[in-house]
Design a protein around this motif. Structure first.
Motif, PDB file in Angstrom:
ATOM      1  N   ARG A  45       0.841  -1.200   0.000  1.00  0.00           N
ATOM      2  CA  ARG A  45       0.000   0.000   0.000  1.00  0.00           C
ATOM      3  C   ARG A  45       0.874   1.247   0.000  1.00  0.00           C
ATOM      4  O   ARG A  45       1.910   1.286   0.668  1.00  0.00           O
TER       5      ARG A  45
ATOM      6  N   TYR B 282       0.533   5.624   0.072  1.00  0.00           N
ATOM      7  CA  TYR B 282      -0.362   6.741   0.377  1.00  0.00           C
ATOM      8  C   TYR B 282       0.319   8.065   0.042  1.00  0.00           C
ATOM      9  O   TYR B 282       1.520   8.214   0.221  1.00  0.00           O
TER      10      TYR B 282
ATOM     11  N   TYR C 180      -0.090  12.116   1.151  1.00  0.00           N
ATOM     12  CA  TYR C 180      -0.687  13.078   2.062  1.00  0.00           C
ATOM     13  C   TYR C 180      -0.099  14.451   1.763  1.00  0.00           C
ATOM     14  O   TYR C 180       1.002  14.564   1.217  1.00  0.00           O
TER      15      TYR C 180
ATOM     16  N   PRO D  72      -1.026  15.872   8.668  1.00  0.00           N
ATOM     17  CA  PRO D  72      -1.112  15.382   7.284  1.00  0.00           C
ATOM     18  C   PRO D  72      -2.566  15.166   6.866  1.00  0.00           C
ATOM     19  O   PRO D  72      -3.365  14.639   7.642  1.00  0.00           O
TER      20      PRO D  72
ATOM     21  N   PHE E 270      -5.029  13.409   3.990  1.00  0.00           N
ATOM     22  CA  PHE E 270      -5.030  12.340   3.013  1.00  0.00           C
ATOM     23  C   PHE E 270      -5.386  12.853   1.624  1.00  0.00           C
ATOM     24  O   PHE E 270      -6.322  13.641   1.465  1.00  0.00           O
TER      25      PHE E 270
ATOM     26  N   TYR F  27      -4.660   6.819  -2.134  1.00  0.00           N
ATOM     27  CA  TYR F  27      -3.817   5.678  -1.848  1.00  0.00           C
ATOM     28  C   TYR F  27      -4.024   4.555  -2.844  1.00  0.00           C
ATOM     29  O   TYR F  27      -5.058   4.463  -3.512  1.00  0.00           O
TER      30      TYR F  27
ATOM     31  N   GLU G 217      -8.704   4.901  -3.374  1.00  0.00           N
ATOM     32  CA  GLU G 217      -9.485   6.003  -2.822  1.00  0.00           C
ATOM     33  C   GLU G 217      -8.813   7.328  -3.121  1.00  0.00           C
ATOM     34  O   GLU G 217      -7.595   7.424  -3.126  1.00  0.00           O
TER      35      GLU G 217
ATOM     36  N   VAL H 188      -2.186  -7.028   9.867  1.00  0.00           N
ATOM     37  CA  VAL H 188      -2.492  -6.759  11.267  1.00  0.00           C
ATOM     38  C   VAL H 188      -1.911  -5.424  11.724  1.00  0.00           C
ATOM     39  O   VAL H 188      -2.547  -4.663  12.439  1.00  0.00           O
ATOM     40  N   ASN H 189      -0.702  -5.156  11.316  1.00  0.00           N
ATOM     41  CA  ASN H 189      -0.051  -3.907  11.705  1.00  0.00           C
ATOM     42  C   ASN H 189      -0.431  -2.816  10.711  1.00  0.00           C
ATOM     43  O   ASN H 189      -0.131  -2.912   9.532  1.00  0.00           O
ATOM     44  N   TYR H 190      -1.110  -1.784  11.201  1.00  0.00           N
ATOM     45  CA  TYR H 190      -1.602  -0.756  10.298  1.00  0.00           C
ATOM     46  C   TYR H 190      -0.714   0.475  10.248  1.00  0.00           C
ATOM     47  O   TYR H 190      -1.098   1.493   9.708  1.00  0.00           O
ATOM     48  N   GLY H 191       0.464   0.414  10.847  1.00  0.00           N
ATOM     49  CA  GLY H 191       1.326   1.585  10.881  1.00  0.00           C
ATOM     50  C   GLY H 191       1.911   1.902   9.520  1.00  0.00           C
ATOM     51  O   GLY H 191       2.208   1.024   8.726  1.00  0.00           O
ATOM     52  N   TYR H 192       2.051   3.192   9.252  1.00  0.00           N
ATOM     53  CA  TYR H 192       2.646   3.655   8.008  1.00  0.00           C
ATOM     54  C   TYR H 192       4.113   4.025   8.248  1.00  0.00           C
ATOM     55  O   TYR H 192       4.472   4.499   9.322  1.00  0.00           O
TER      56      TYR H 192
ATOM     57  N   PHE I 180       6.575   6.774   6.687  1.00  0.00           N
ATOM     58  CA  PHE I 180       6.562   7.972   5.853  1.00  0.00           C
ATOM     59  C   PHE I 180       7.953   8.251   5.294  1.00  0.00           C
ATOM     60  O   PHE I 180       8.972   7.963   5.923  1.00  0.00           O
ATOM     61  N   GLY I 181       7.960   8.872   4.123  1.00  0.00           N
ATOM     62  CA  GLY I 181       9.175   9.454   3.600  1.00  0.00           C
ATOM     63  C   GLY I 181       9.386  10.838   4.202  1.00  0.00           C
ATOM     64  O   GLY I 181       8.569  11.296   5.009  1.00  0.00           O
TER      65      GLY I 181
ATOM     66  N   TYR J 280      -7.831   1.459  15.621  1.00  0.00           N
ATOM     67  CA  TYR J 280      -6.364   1.498  15.711  1.00  0.00           C
ATOM     68  C   TYR J 280      -5.973   2.954  15.848  1.00  0.00           C
ATOM     69  O   TYR J 280      -6.385   3.800  15.040  1.00  0.00           O
TER      70      TYR J 280
ATOM     71  N   TYR K 126       2.309   9.618  16.158  1.00  0.00           N
ATOM     72  CA  TYR K 126       3.481   9.857  15.334  1.00  0.00           C
ATOM     73  C   TYR K 126       4.268  11.034  15.891  1.00  0.00           C
ATOM     74  O   TYR K 126       3.705  11.979  16.450  1.00  0.00           O
TER      75      TYR K 126
ATOM     76  N   PRO L  12       6.592  12.166   9.435  1.00  0.00           N
ATOM     77  CA  PRO L  12       6.185  11.596  10.726  1.00  0.00           C
ATOM     78  C   PRO L  12       6.701  10.171  10.882  1.00  0.00           C
ATOM     79  O   PRO L  12       6.753   9.414   9.909  1.00  0.00           O
TER      80      PRO L  12
ATOM     81  N   LEU M 170       6.245   6.599  13.242  1.00  0.00           N
ATOM     82  CA  LEU M 170       5.386   5.906  14.198  1.00  0.00           C
ATOM     83  C   LEU M 170       6.083   5.746  15.535  1.00  0.00           C
ATOM     84  O   LEU M 170       7.206   5.245  15.605  1.00  0.00           O
TER      85      LEU M 170
ATOM     86  N   ARG N 281      -4.878  -0.465  20.415  1.00  0.00           N
ATOM     87  CA  ARG N 281      -6.179  -0.903  19.937  1.00  0.00           C
ATOM     88  C   ARG N 281      -7.168  -0.779  21.090  1.00  0.00           C
ATOM     89  O   ARG N 281      -6.774  -0.820  22.245  1.00  0.00           O
TER      90      ARG N 281
ATOM     91  N   GLY O 298      -7.272  -0.432   9.348  1.00  0.00           N
ATOM     92  CA  GLY O 298      -6.345  -0.203   8.250  1.00  0.00           C
ATOM     93  C   GLY O 298      -7.008  -0.138   6.898  1.00  0.00           C
ATOM     94  O   GLY O 298      -6.341   0.043   5.891  1.00  0.00           O
TER      95      GLY O 298
ATOM     96  N   PHE P 256      -5.509  12.243  10.789  1.00  0.00           N
ATOM     97  CA  PHE P 256      -4.589  12.808  11.770  1.00  0.00           C
ATOM     98  C   PHE P 256      -5.198  13.991  12.506  1.00  0.00           C
ATOM     99  O   PHE P 256      -6.018  14.736  11.949  1.00  0.00           O
TER     100      PHE P 256
END
Lengths: 114, 112
Positions: free
Chosen positions: A31, A33, A35, A43, A45, A48, A56, A99-103, A105-106, B32, B36, B44, B46, B51, B96, B102
């Motif tokens: 995935r 994204y 922003y 940020p 959205f 993505y 979206e 399961v892990n939804y963390g992004y 970022f650059g 979730y 950040y 940003p 993490l 949860r 997710g 944010f």
């Protein structure tokens, strides 16, 4: 893997010109994204992708903005006929659906329209 | 419509003190909640996430407290250090499957 890479880091353009930014995500992330972040704001959205499919788009994304992710690898964000209001930091992030939804970022591309 | 409201906008804390940043969300389907940390000129990063099935999560000096009934969550930074000086953002998503939304950010300054 060195993380999410964005190019260029800074771009100054004249109003009315077209600009294109590139993002290279973490290779195993499916995935990607985009922003936008303005000074003193969080940020916001834009759009993505999951693999090569654009899933979206935000209402913030006017028809002057277009994004692509050919072959599900790197992505480009193009802004046509730039306006002063487009001046912002454009952030790219990637993640792996699961399961892990963390992004991750650059460091972003800072656009200044003069 | 702002889905995640963050406060305060800025915060000054003495070195060694506790920094507390609060967020409130509207969508009860969110499940979730990450925080950040952003330094100037960087994207940003993490920091910690939680949860809604737990009320607290701790990682080192960073703790998230979560209150599902109040639809609020907060970040606590214990023994705050000058190196913690940064902008902090709370965020939320639905499994997710929706992009992270944010808060507007809190600029933290830790002074010696």
């Amino acid at each position: 893997d060195t993380g999410v890479s964005q190019d260029p880091r800074h771009k100054i353009t004249k109003r009315g010109q077209n600009v294109t930014f590139r993002c290279d995500p973490i290779s195993e992330h499916n995935r990607l994204y985009w922003y936008r972040q303005t000074l003193g704001q969080g940020p916001e959205f834009l759009t993505y992708f999951q693999n090569e499919a654009q899933l979206e788009k935000s209402r913030l994304l006017s028809d002057r903005f277009s994004a692509e992710r050919p072959k599900g690898s790197f992505s480009t964000l193009e802004i046509q006929r730039t306006e002063q209001g487009d001046s912002a930091m454009y952030l790219c992030a990637s993640s792996f659906q699961g399961v892990n939804y963390g992004y991750t970022f650059g460091s972003g591309t800072r656009l200044t329209v003069v | 419509q702002q889905q995640v409201k963050q406060s305060p906008q800025s915060l000054i804390v003495q070195k060694g003190g506790i920094s507390i940043i609060n967020c409130a969300y509207e969508n009860t389907a969110f499940d979730y909640f990450p925080w950040y940390q952003q330094f100037p000129g960087k994207g940003p990063a993490l920091l910690i996430a939680i949860r809604p099935d737990v009320s607290e999560k701790k990682e080192g000096r960073f703790t998230i407290s979560f209150n599902k009934s109040a639809k609020q969550f907060s970040l606590h930074i214990m023994d705050s250090q000058p190196g913690d000086s940064a902008t902090y953002f709370c965020a939320a998503t639905l499994s997710g499957n929706t992009p992270l939304v944010f808060g507007k950010g809190t600029r933290l300054s830790v002074i010696a």
